[in-house]
Write an enzyme that holds these catalytic residues in place. Structure first.
Site, PDB file in Angstrom:
ATOM      1  N   LYS A  69       0.808  -1.228   0.000  1.00  0.00           N
ATOM      2  CA  LYS A  69       0.000   0.000   0.000  1.00  0.00           C
ATOM      3  C   LYS A  69       0.844   1.283   0.000  1.00  0.00           C
ATOM      4  O   LYS A  69       0.447   2.278  -0.603  1.00  0.00           O
ATOM      5  CB  LYS A  69      -0.963   0.007   1.197  1.00  0.00           C
ATOM      6  CG  LYS A  69      -2.086  -1.025   1.078  1.00  0.00           C
ATOM      7  CD  LYS A  69      -3.070  -0.896   2.232  1.00  0.00           C
ATOM      8  CE  LYS A  69      -4.113  -2.000   2.198  1.00  0.00           C
ATOM      9  NZ  LYS A  69      -5.083  -1.897   3.285  1.00  0.00           N
ATOM     10  N   GLY A 132      -0.723   1.659  13.086  1.00  0.00           N
ATOM     11  CA  GLY A 132      -0.106   1.232  11.836  1.00  0.00           C
ATOM     12  C   GLY A 132      -0.896   1.767  10.642  1.00  0.00           C
ATOM     13  O   GLY A 132      -1.686   2.709  10.783  1.00  0.00           O
TER      14      GLY A 132
HETATM   15  P1  NDP Z   1       0.626  -2.669  10.653  1.00  0.00           P
HETATM   16  O1  NDP Z   1       1.658  -3.738  10.670  1.00  0.00           O
HETATM   17  O2  NDP Z   1       0.869  -1.419   9.883  1.00  0.00           O
HETATM   18  O3  NDP Z   1       0.347  -2.197  12.184  1.00  0.00           O
HETATM   19  C1  NDP Z   1       0.162  -3.132  13.187  1.00  0.00           C
HETATM   20  C2  NDP Z   1      -0.347  -2.456  14.455  1.00  0.00           C
HETATM   21  O4  NDP Z   1      -0.726  -3.456  15.369  1.00  0.00           O
HETATM   22  C3  NDP Z   1       0.679  -1.570  15.154  1.00  0.00           C
HETATM   23  O5  NDP Z   1       0.013  -0.481  15.753  1.00  0.00           O
HETATM   24  C4  NDP Z   1       1.262  -2.517  16.209  1.00  0.00           C
HETATM   25  O6  NDP Z   1       1.755  -1.842  17.356  1.00  0.00           O
HETATM   26  C5  NDP Z   1       0.030  -3.287  16.579  1.00  0.00           C
HETATM   27  N1  NDP Z   1       0.331  -4.622  17.113  1.00  0.00           N
HETATM   28  C6  NDP Z   1       0.808  -5.682  16.439  1.00  0.00           C
HETATM   29  N2  NDP Z   1       0.908  -6.760  17.270  1.00  0.00           N
HETATM   30  C7  NDP Z   1       0.472  -6.342  18.490  1.00  0.00           C
HETATM   31  C8  NDP Z   1       0.338  -6.977  19.748  1.00  0.00           C
HETATM   32  N3  NDP Z   1       0.678  -8.272  19.919  1.00  0.00           N
HETATM   33  N4  NDP Z   1      -0.142  -6.270  20.780  1.00  0.00           N
HETATM   34  C9  NDP Z   1      -0.487  -4.971  20.620  1.00  0.00           C
HETATM   35  N5  NDP Z   1      -0.375  -4.307  19.451  1.00  0.00           N
HETATM   36  C10 NDP Z   1       0.095  -4.977  18.389  1.00  0.00           C
HETATM   37  O7  NDP Z   1      -0.730  -3.398  10.209  1.00  0.00           O
HETATM   38  P2  NDP Z   1      -1.997  -2.705   9.530  1.00  0.00           P
HETATM   39  O8  NDP Z   1      -2.250  -1.449  10.257  1.00  0.00           O
HETATM   40  O9  NDP Z   1      -1.818  -2.662   8.062  1.00  0.00           O
HETATM   41  O10 NDP Z   1      -3.155  -3.777   9.804  1.00  0.00           O
HETATM   42  C11 NDP Z   1      -3.722  -3.958  11.100  1.00  0.00           C
HETATM   43  C12 NDP Z   1      -4.862  -4.969  11.020  1.00  0.00           C
HETATM   44  O11 NDP Z   1      -5.968  -4.449  10.323  1.00  0.00           O
HETATM   45  C13 NDP Z   1      -4.457  -6.268  10.312  1.00  0.00           C
HETATM   46  O12 NDP Z   1      -4.855  -7.335  11.140  1.00  0.00           O
HETATM   47  C14 NDP Z   1      -5.268  -6.260   9.020  1.00  0.00           C
HETATM   48  O13 NDP Z   1      -5.664  -7.576   8.667  1.00  0.00           O
HETATM   49  C15 NDP Z   1      -6.490  -5.417   9.412  1.00  0.00           C
HETATM   50  N6  NDP Z   1      -7.100  -4.729   8.254  1.00  0.00           N
HETATM   51  C16 NDP Z   1      -8.392  -5.048   7.914  1.00  0.00           C
HETATM   52  C17 NDP Z   1      -9.032  -4.411   6.851  1.00  0.00           C
HETATM   53  C18 NDP Z   1     -10.425  -4.787   6.484  1.00  0.00           C
HETATM   54  O14 NDP Z   1     -10.888  -4.421   5.389  1.00  0.00           O
HETATM   55  N7  NDP Z   1     -11.149  -5.450   7.346  1.00  0.00           N
HETATM   56  C19 NDP Z   1      -8.326  -3.376   6.045  1.00  0.00           C
HETATM   57  C20 NDP Z   1      -6.979  -3.106   6.507  1.00  0.00           C
HETATM   58  C21 NDP Z   1      -6.400  -3.772   7.564  1.00  0.00           C
HETATM   59  P3  NDP Z   1       3.295  -1.331  17.468  1.00  0.00           P
HETATM   60  O15 NDP Z   1       3.323   0.029  16.818  1.00  0.00           O
HETATM   61  O16 NDP Z   1       3.546  -1.265  18.918  1.00  0.00           O
HETATM   62  O17 NDP Z   1       4.144  -2.341  16.748  1.00  0.00           O
END
Ligand code: NDP
Length: 283
Positions: A69, A132
């Site tokens: 993206k 994220g």
């Molecule tokens: P990113 O990798 O960009 O961000 C991940 C985020 O999750 C960060 O804020 C990270 O925190 C946090 N995180 C990851 N693991 C943990 C954990 N164990 N405990 C707490 N926080 C955690 O991912 P995206 O933002 O691209 O995607 C996030 C979710 O949204 C995905 O699961 C994706 O499948 C879903 N999604 C669904 C869509 C839909 O149409 N339904 C569309 C887009 C996304 P930190 O900064 O601390 O690492």
């Protein structure tokens, strides 16, 4: 000639987008083809250009999913305000000499909340978990709906604070983006004693089976808890049920963001309810 569309990702095998767009096309009588394309991790732009150049029929557009993206954002020669705010592009339109980048994730979430779940963000106290790409993409569309509060909470506190500040200082000044509420950013520990009407989980913790360390009080009375992950019961959903919140997963957002892309490309808005029902049956 049939107009051509595709979704690019890596991995892409489990994408529901070809099925969703085939159902939209059948419902609206649009003559399109839509395929899933696995791009090499270092070959996204090349794969898009090959798609544009190849085949019978005009390549009109594409969806983009993980991990491309941000690269799609850079590939676009023109971008919408919501794509600029998201810093990521999930929808490309191929026009004469231009690649237009848009981001429909936030619009998809808002439509799912309002139209499918009867949960209007207007006047609500919203907690957005995660900082994220997915969180970033929905901040501006949520702010434009007029919540009374928007708190961004993240495992890494600084990322949430930076994101909140960025939106408060910069994107709120984009043309047409007059918003009344400035987002606040914090770590999960800052949520102690706080209550919300809508809690949106935009972290990927649900994919790894991790539980978020949230105080139960965040789920206020009649709270809606929205999990962006779909197709599984996550720890966040269990936490929210335990706190008597109404729980929804992200399947509706997926279908609604696709409908928004279809509307951009074809100028016709498909009905999402039958498509959502068809997908829910198999997921
Ligand atoms: P990113 O990798 O960009 O961000 C991940 C985020 O999750 C960060 O804020 C990270 O925190 C946090 N995180 C990851 N693991 C943990 C954990 N164990 N405990 C707490 N926080 C955690 O991912 P995206 O933002 O691209 O995607 C996030 C979710 O949204 C995905 O699961 C994706 O499948 C879903 N999604 C669904 C869509 C839909 O149409 N339904 C569309 C887009 C996304 P930190 O900064 O601390 O690492």
């Amino acid at each position: 000639m049939t107009d051509r569309y595709a979704v690019f990702g890596n991995p892409i095998g489990h994408s529901k987008s070809p099925r969703i767009h085939a159902l939209f096309a059948a419902q609206t009588g649009q003559d399109i083809s839509y395929q899933a394309i696995l791009a090499e991790r270092d070959g996204f732009a090349a794969a898009v250009n090959a798609f544009i150049d190849a085949g019978e029929g005009l390549a009109r557009g594409a969806n983009v999913t993980v991990p491309f993206k941000e690269e799609a954002f850079r590939l676009a020669t023109r971008r919408t305000a919501r794509a600029e705010a998201a810093g990521a592009v999930n929808t490309l339109s191929f026009e004469a000499g231009a690649i237009v980048g848009d981001n429909t994730d936030g619009a998809g979430l808002v439509r799912d909340l309002k139209n499918n779940l009867g949960c209007d963000p207007a006047g609500r106290r919203i907690l957005l978990l995660g900082a994220g790409g997915a969180a970033r993409g929905v901040i501006l569309p949520l702010l434009l709906e007029g919540p009374t509060e928007l708190v961004i909470a993240n495992r890494t506190e600084e990322t949430a604070a930076r994101l909140a500040l960025e939106f408060a200082n910069s994107f709120a000044r984009l043309p047409g983006c007059a918003v009344g509420v400035k987002p606040d950013g914090m770590g999960f520990q800052g949520l102690a004693g706080r209550q919300f009407d809508l809690v949106i989980n935009a972290t990927s913790a649900g994919l790894s089976g991790d539980t978020l360390s949230l105080p139960a009080c965040v789920f206020g009375p009649r709270c809606v808890a929205y999990e962006m992950v779909y197709g599984r019961e996550t720890a966040f959903m269990a936490q929210a049920r335990e706190a008597r919140a109404r729980v929804a997963d992200g399947l509706g957002m997926l279908v609604e963001q696709a409908a928004e892309a279809f509307f951009i490309w074809r100028g016709v808005r498909p009905h999402t309810a039958p498509v959502l029902a068809a997908l829910a049956k198999v997921s």
